[in-house]
Design an enzyme around this catalytic site. Structure first.
Site: not given
Length: 227
Positions: A14, A19, A64, A66, A91, A112
């Site tokens: 990622y 994000h 992560f 969320n 973001d 999130n």
């Protein structure tokens, strides 16, 4: 003490995702301002340093996106901080790529990471919203934010990261205006005073008694005599 939180997802998969622009911003600050090496604590990677005389903890949650609020809440409780001490860099779909905006409090707009932070510490924290643009349809959002920045975006992305780093001390001191000025100087630098518009340069030459070279063709010179 200030807590700067960058939002993103952990792991190399990622790393360059849209994000993860919050992680990227903290990496730039840590690198430019001599912060301590990153270490694991509070379900996050943390780095410590001083900006503008203010002690600052950089925090990249590794839960992560969320579940970001778990990490933020844990760090706040440990240092006995309030939401007013927290700045979250994240973001923002509703801003054009390369744009940045400051915001104090307010809703999470469906993000999130912010939603999770809201649930753990409330809404009264500052945000630095980093524009990544919108794919055009809400059904395309998930795929869009989890894709890497394309090569074409690297120029403005680098300028934005450097601008955030330039203004980091002002952000730590709570001066949002000066922080945004620092970002703007990188993202939209003022035109050099040595590159004046043609009309302006011509007027200055005339004032000094200088004339520009005559670039007319012989036919144009002849026609001008009969005007």
């Amino acid at each position: 003490m200030k807590l700067f939180v960058g939002l993103g997802n952990p792991g190399p998969k990622y790393e360059r995702n849209r994000h993860n622009i919050g992680f990227m911003a903290l990496d730039q600050i840590a690198s430019d301002h001599g912060f301590s090496p990153w270490k694991s604590k509070f379900q996050a990677l943390i780095s410590e340093g001083v900006l503008g005389g203010v002690k600052v903890l950089l925090l990249k949650p590794q839960t992560f996106m969320n579940l970001s609020g778990q990490s933020v809440g844990e760090a706040m409780r440990f240092y006995k901080l309030t939401p007013a001490d927290v700045v979250v860099l994240h973001d923002e779909l509703d801003l054009a790529p390369g744009k940045a905006r400051m915001k104090q409090g307010g809703g999470h707009a469906g993000h999130n990471g912010l939603r999770s932070i809201h649930s753990h510490i409330g809404a009264d924290y500052a945000r630095v919203r980093l524009g990544i643009g919108h794919p055009g349809h809400k059904d395309a959002v998930a795929g869009y934010v989890l894709r890497d920045f394309p090569k074409a975006d690297e120029g403005w992305l680098d300028d934005l990261m450097r601008g955030i780093s330039d203004g980091a001390a002002e952000l730590a001191k709570g001066d949002g205006g000066k922080f945004m000025n620092a970002v703007a100087l990188r993202v939209a630098p003022p035109r050099s005073s040595t590159t004046k518009p043609k009309a302006e340069a011509k007027a200055e030459n005339a004032a000094r008694g200088e004339t520009a070279p005559d670039t007319r063709s012989p036919l144009e010179k002849l026609m001008d005599k009969f005007k």
